[in-house]
Design a protein around this motif. Sequence first.
Motif, PDB file in Angstrom:
ATOM      1  N   TYR A 368      26.930 -53.684  13.820  1.00  0.00           N
ATOM      2  CA  TYR A 368      27.137 -52.863  12.616  1.00  0.00           C
ATOM      3  C   TYR A 368      27.198 -51.372  12.939  1.00  0.00           C
ATOM      4  O   TYR A 368      26.907 -50.540  12.092  1.00  0.00           O
ATOM      5  N   ARG A 369      27.576 -51.039  14.150  1.00  0.00           N
ATOM      6  CA  ARG A 369      27.610 -49.638  14.543  1.00  0.00           C
ATOM      7  C   ARG A 369      28.943 -48.974  14.257  1.00  0.00           C
ATOM      8  O   ARG A 369      29.143 -47.810  14.570  1.00  0.00           O
ATOM      9  N   GLY A 370      29.882 -49.697  13.672  1.00  0.00           N
ATOM     10  CA  GLY A 370      31.172 -49.098  13.391  1.00  0.00           C
ATOM     11  C   GLY A 370      31.222 -48.338  12.078  1.00  0.00           C
ATOM     12  O   GLY A 370      32.170 -47.608  11.823  1.00  0.00           O
ATOM     13  N   GLY A 371      30.201 -48.494  11.235  1.00  0.00           N
ATOM     14  CA  GLY A 371      30.205 -47.846   9.924  1.00  0.00           C
ATOM     15  C   GLY A 371      29.431 -46.549   9.925  1.00  0.00           C
ATOM     16  O   GLY A 371      29.353 -45.842  10.935  1.00  0.00           O
ATOM     17  N   GLN A 372      28.832 -46.233   8.799  1.00  0.00           N
ATOM     18  CA  GLN A 372      28.108 -44.970   8.641  1.00  0.00           C
ATOM     19  C   GLN A 372      26.616 -45.213   8.417  1.00  0.00           C
ATOM     20  O   GLN A 372      25.929 -44.358   7.856  1.00  0.00           O
ATOM     21  N   ARG A 373      26.110 -46.368   8.863  1.00  0.00           N
ATOM     22  CA  ARG A 373      24.716 -46.706   8.544  1.00  0.00           C
ATOM     23  C   ARG A 373      23.722 -45.738   9.168  1.00  0.00           C
ATOM     24  O   ARG A 373      22.712 -45.396   8.559  1.00  0.00           O
ATOM     25  N   GLY A 374      23.987 -45.294  10.396  1.00  0.00           N
ATOM     26  CA  GLY A 374      23.080 -44.337  11.032  1.00  0.00           C
ATOM     27  C   GLY A 374      23.018 -43.033  10.253  1.00  0.00           C
ATOM     28  O   GLY A 374      21.926 -42.490  10.017  1.00  0.00           O
ATOM     29  N   ARG A 375      24.174 -42.540   9.830  1.00  0.00           N
ATOM     30  CA  ARG A 375      24.208 -41.293   9.046  1.00  0.00           C
ATOM     31  C   ARG A 375      23.528 -41.494   7.692  1.00  0.00           C
ATOM     32  O   ARG A 375      22.823 -40.606   7.203  1.00  0.00           O
ATOM     33  N   GLN A 376      23.748 -42.658   7.071  1.00  0.00           N
ATOM     34  CA  GLN A 376      23.114 -42.918   5.784  1.00  0.00           C
ATOM     35  C   GLN A 376      21.593 -42.940   5.909  1.00  0.00           C
ATOM     36  O   GLN A 376      20.873 -42.388   5.069  1.00  0.00           O
ATOM     37  N   LEU A 377      21.100 -43.568   6.958  1.00  0.00           N
ATOM     38  CA  LEU A 377      19.660 -43.581   7.196  1.00  0.00           C
ATOM     39  C   LEU A 377      19.118 -42.178   7.395  1.00  0.00           C
ATOM     40  O   LEU A 377      18.080 -41.800   6.838  1.00  0.00           O
ATOM     41  N   LEU A 378      19.828 -41.384   8.192  1.00  0.00           N
ATOM     42  CA  LEU A 378      19.359 -40.025   8.469  1.00  0.00           C
ATOM     43  C   LEU A 378      19.343 -39.179   7.195  1.00  0.00           C
ATOM     44  O   LEU A 378      18.386 -38.423   6.953  1.00  0.00           O
ATOM     45  N   ARG A 379      20.383 -39.305   6.373  1.00  0.00           N
ATOM     46  CA  ARG A 379      20.398 -38.553   5.111  1.00  0.00           C
ATOM     47  C   ARG A 379      19.223 -38.969   4.220  1.00  0.00           C
ATOM     48  O   ARG A 379      18.601 -38.127   3.564  1.00  0.00           O
ATOM     49  N   ARG A 380      18.924 -40.253   4.202  1.00  0.00           N
ATOM     50  CA  ARG A 380      17.793 -40.725   3.409  1.00  0.00           C
ATOM     51  C   ARG A 380      16.489 -40.128   3.931  1.00  0.00           C
ATOM     52  O   ARG A 380      15.642 -39.668   3.145  1.00  0.00           O
ATOM     53  N   LEU A 381      16.313 -40.064   5.244  1.00  0.00           N
ATOM     54  CA  LEU A 381      15.094 -39.490   5.808  1.00  0.00           C
ATOM     55  C   LEU A 381      14.997 -37.999   5.505  1.00  0.00           C
ATOM     56  O   LEU A 381      13.905 -37.482   5.233  1.00  0.00           O
ATOM     57  N   GLU A 382      16.140 -37.315   5.554  1.00  0.00           N
ATOM     58  CA  GLU A 382      16.136 -35.883   5.217  1.00  0.00           C
ATOM     59  C   GLU A 382      15.694 -35.673   3.773  1.00  0.00           C
ATOM     60  O   GLU A 382      14.883 -34.774   3.486  1.00  0.00           O
ATOM     61  N   ASP A 383      16.211 -36.489   2.864  1.00  0.00           N
ATOM     62  CA  ASP A 383      15.801 -36.378   1.459  1.00  0.00           C
ATOM     63  C   ASP A 383      14.310 -36.667   1.298  1.00  0.00           C
ATOM     64  O   ASP A 383      13.603 -35.975   0.540  1.00  0.00           O
ATOM     65  N   ASP A 384      13.830 -37.687   1.995  1.00  0.00           N
ATOM     66  CA  ASP A 384      12.404 -38.029   1.906  1.00  0.00           C
ATOM     67  C   ASP A 384      11.530 -36.910   2.458  1.00  0.00           C
ATOM     68  O   ASP A 384      10.451 -36.616   1.917  1.00  0.00           O
ATOM     69  N   ALA A 385      12.006 -36.271   3.543  1.00  0.00           N
ATOM     70  CA  ALA A 385      11.233 -35.181   4.143  1.00  0.00           C
ATOM     71  C   ALA A 385      11.152 -33.987   3.196  1.00  0.00           C
ATOM     72  O   ALA A 385      10.080 -33.378   3.035  1.00  0.00           O
ATOM     73  N   ARG A 386      12.249 -33.648   2.550  1.00  0.00           N
ATOM     74  CA  ARG A 386      12.230 -32.553   1.586  1.00  0.00           C
ATOM     75  C   ARG A 386      11.286 -32.866   0.423  1.00  0.00           C
ATOM     76  O   ARG A 386      10.592 -31.975  -0.085  1.00  0.00           O
ATOM     77  N   ALA A 387      11.280 -34.133   0.019  1.00  0.00           N
ATOM     78  CA  ALA A 387      10.461 -34.521  -1.127  1.00  0.00           C
ATOM     79  C   ALA A 387       8.971 -34.340  -0.864  1.00  0.00           C
ATOM     80  O   ALA A 387       8.194 -34.166  -1.806  1.00  0.00           O
ATOM     81  N   VAL A 388       8.571 -34.355   0.417  1.00  0.00           N
ATOM     82  CA  VAL A 388       7.146 -34.162   0.739  1.00  0.00           C
ATOM     83  C   VAL A 388       6.902 -32.777   1.339  1.00  0.00           C
ATOM     84  O   VAL A 388       5.901 -32.548   2.023  1.00  0.00           O
TER      85      VAL A 388
END
Length: 439
Positions: A368-388
């Motif tokens: 599943y490395r052909g899609g954008q899953r890594g970037r999606q995960l990273l964006r989610r972590l960035e949002d979570d980090a800002r939230a705390v």
Amino acid sequence: MSDSLGHLVDWFRHSSPFIHAHRGRTFVVSVGGEALTEDTAAGLVHDLALLSGLGIRVVLVPGARPQIEERLSHQGATIRYVNGLRVTDADALACVRDAVGSVRLELEALFSMGLANSPMAGLRLQVASGNFVTARPLGVRDGVDYLQTGEVRRIDTTAIRQRLDDGAVVLLSPLGVSPTGEQFNLYAEDVAVAAARGLQADKLLFLHEGQGLVDAQGEAIGELTVEQARDWLEPGEAVESPVIAQLARAVAACRGGVARVHLLPRARDGAILGELFSRDGVGTLVTPRAFERLRTAGVEDISGILALIAPLEADGTLVRRTRERLETEIGDFTVVEREGTVVACAALHPIPGTDAAEVACLVVHPDYRGGQRGRQLLRRLEDDARAVGRERLFVLTTRTAHWFQEQGFAPAPVNALPASRQAFYNLSRSSRVLSKPIG
């Protein structure tokens, strides 16, 4: 172990989660009459019999269009179409009755095969058919009397469930009877949708002719939500495809409570098995919600995460994590779940007393490395980090520094790490430190 035996063992091991998940479920299968005009008919029936043998409750709705057209041609008659709907007169209805009855008998014969050297050897499979479908006439619309063309009024779900409980494959006819005793010509796909909705089936499978749905680049579309499917059905937007009518019915089925609808290429041998017993399938899945979910991890995901990261721990890419450690850190993990399987994960560890958080264990399954899953995960972590209240992220990596730099991280010295994290820095691994402001 020979290669062929090894492949067989691997297939069983990988399909076993799906076998367990499908047991006891109700699947409605819609297939056109074309399936019985070719030598692939026996293979299709063998696959359906296998589903029944695995404990799946199968309802089969066969069409009979080519059989009807053949009989009409012999009589020099036709079915007239007005506004996209067929008009069935008395002569045409006689051909419909003959063709539908022939299809039913042929399917019953195929389901009854049990030669010693055949896939159905020793199998005694019952096929149940009957007056399960109540119809009503389309009537007069826009001044046109559609005569014996009808629509589904009711599906006798109680009777169908009784036959399924007995272990039978239920065969539904595209010929319905009204309470007055009149017979009506129905669209088999509409019968399938009505049955799936009435039974609240777990899956509705359409086997289509010709090419399936493809995107602008010609790539097959593996999944659509109902909202995405509607875009294909907007006037002027839908591409020419033999599956568009099935796609519209798939949307109707999902709106009626059917959890998943699958559009499969009928000409592909074993399409049903490939769709149901592999992670990615072979057709297009239509669901009310996204098939793949990005969510916070729970303790039930620990085994899946361990299996995902094990190869990277073995080759030294990741620091080894014990199950006990993962249990204590599971609240920091986010996963991508696909068909009940964890296909990607990442962790965010906020550093107490600082404005920083560490990104760790970002892994995407090789398939599943052909899609954008890594970037999606990273964006989610960035949002979570800002939230705390965190204003910067850092990551330690030995092999993926370039990928993180492409996501906005920049190289940093070890002493840029928070003091508490520097104390645990492993000099022997020589991990590169990268940092990214997110404030």
